[in-house]
Design a protein around this motif. Structure first.
Motif, PDB file in Angstrom:
ATOM      1  N   THR A  66      -1.688   0.272   3.860  1.00 41.16           N
ATOM      2  CA  THR A  66      -0.851  -0.847   3.411  1.00 41.16           C
ATOM      3  C   THR A  66      -1.542  -1.623   2.300  1.00 41.16           C
ATOM      4  OG1 THR A  66       0.160  -1.044   5.600  1.00 41.16           O
ATOM      5  CG2 THR A  66       0.325  -2.939   4.126  1.00 41.16           C
ATOM      6  N   LYS A  67      -2.801  -1.853   2.453  1.00 43.84           N
ATOM      7  CA  LYS A  67      -3.573  -2.558   1.442  1.00 43.84           C
ATOM      8  C   LYS A  67      -3.563  -1.793   0.124  1.00 43.84           C
ATOM      9  CE  LYS A  67      -8.181  -4.627   0.880  1.00 43.84           C
ATOM     10  NZ  LYS A  67      -9.510  -4.806   1.538  1.00 43.84           N
ATOM     11  N   ASN A  70       0.020  -1.942  -1.499  1.00 43.65           N
ATOM     12  CA  ASN A  70       0.264  -3.271  -2.058  1.00 43.65           C
ATOM     13  C   ASN A  70      -0.510  -3.484  -3.352  1.00 43.65           C
ATOM     14  OD1 ASN A  70       2.010  -4.002   0.022  1.00 43.65           O
ATOM     15  ND2 ASN A  70       0.417  -4.999   1.234  1.00 43.65           N
ATOM     16  N   GLN A  73       0.940  -2.787  -7.002  1.00 45.75           N
ATOM     17  CA  GLN A  73       1.759  -3.754  -7.723  1.00 45.75           C
ATOM     18  C   GLN A  73       0.989  -4.412  -8.858  1.00 45.75           C
ATOM     19  OE1 GLN A  73       3.498  -6.547  -4.925  1.00 45.75           O
ATOM     20  NE2 GLN A  73       3.922  -4.950  -3.427  1.00 45.75           N
TER      21      GLN A  73
END
Length: 253
Positions: A66-67, A70, A73
């Motif tokens: 997830t890190k 993210n 972006q």
């Protein structure tokens, strides 16, 4: 064998091209997400980080998917792409990964812009740094307009050295993807995703047939590896794009 890997995203102006869905930059990020899933699942201790060719740190080496996603972006176009600085940033990121001595280390360098080496001395310094740190370099060249143009210089970079890892020869690779389409699907056929019979991979000519067979065997074993318990998270450091290393006074060569 656990491995720490850093992927260098090409965020040059050439990454704006729409010959890959939906742009070369977006295609790289999508393929990187798939590579993250494959790489982290292949060994429970593996970690992967992401930086950009323009000098930005997207994510340190981690197992937190997830890190990582993210962090994508923060990937922005940057006309100041520098292949030597990009490799050096990959080395520094691996040095901060907290990987133990038994870890293999690798850098996957994605390239979709014309490469022109103006300073051979800078290139030699970073090649020496790769060899000293026992880091494998995998260069993925894609984009019909640049793959032929870059062929000679990129082959020179990957052929410049290979190192030994506990008496095992670790060759670098040049993977050339000249076809258009879905970059993720095209990359799935390469050795990055365990494709042992990958016809797009360039193997340095100084490898013997026995060494090439050993490489194929090891890639096949790695792709079948059963996941192990997750390793502890490496020490965190700032993930802000652009000026982190300059703020630390570290010379990117």
């Amino acid at each position: 064998m656990p491995e720490a890997c850093v992927v260098v995203i090409d965020n040059s102006d050439y990454a704006r091209s729409y010959d890959y869905i939906s742009s070369r930059l977006e295609a790289q990020l999508t393929a990187s997400g798939s590579f993250t899933d494959y790489f982290l699942s292949s060994n429970g201790e593996n970690t992967v980080g992401f930086v950009t060719g323009g000098g930005g740190v997207l994510s340190p080496c981690t197992r937190d998917r997830t890190k990582i996603l993210n962090s994508f972006q923060k990937a922005k176009f940057n006309p100041s792409y520098d292949i030597v600085r990009a490799i050096r940033l990959g080395i520094l990121t691996l040095q901060n990964a907290g990987a133990e001595d038994h870890f293999r280390k690798s850098i996957v360098l994605l390239v979709c812009n014309p490469i022109d080496i103006e300073d051979e001395e800078r290139l030699q310094k970073v090649q020496d740094a790769l060899k000293d740190a026992r880091i494998k370099l995998v260069v993925v060249s894609f984009g019909r307009d640049v793959t032929t143009q870059n062929a000679a210089v990129l082959r020179n970079i990957v052929d410049s050295y290979h190192h030994f890892y506990y008496e095992e020869i670790i060759p670098n690779e040049l993977i050339t993807i000249s076809r258009q389409g879905n970059l993720t699907d095209l990359m799935r056929a390469t050795s990055l995703f365990g494709g042992a019979n990958n016809m797009m991979a360039y193997v340095p000519p100084n490898m013997t047939e026995e060494e090439q067979m050993q490489q194929v065997l090891e890639e096949s074993m790695q792709s079948a590896n059963v996941s192990e318990p997750a390793a502890a998270e490496p020490a965190a450091y700032t993930e802000e794009c652009g000026l982190y290393w300059l703020e630390q006074g570290i010379d990117l060569i």
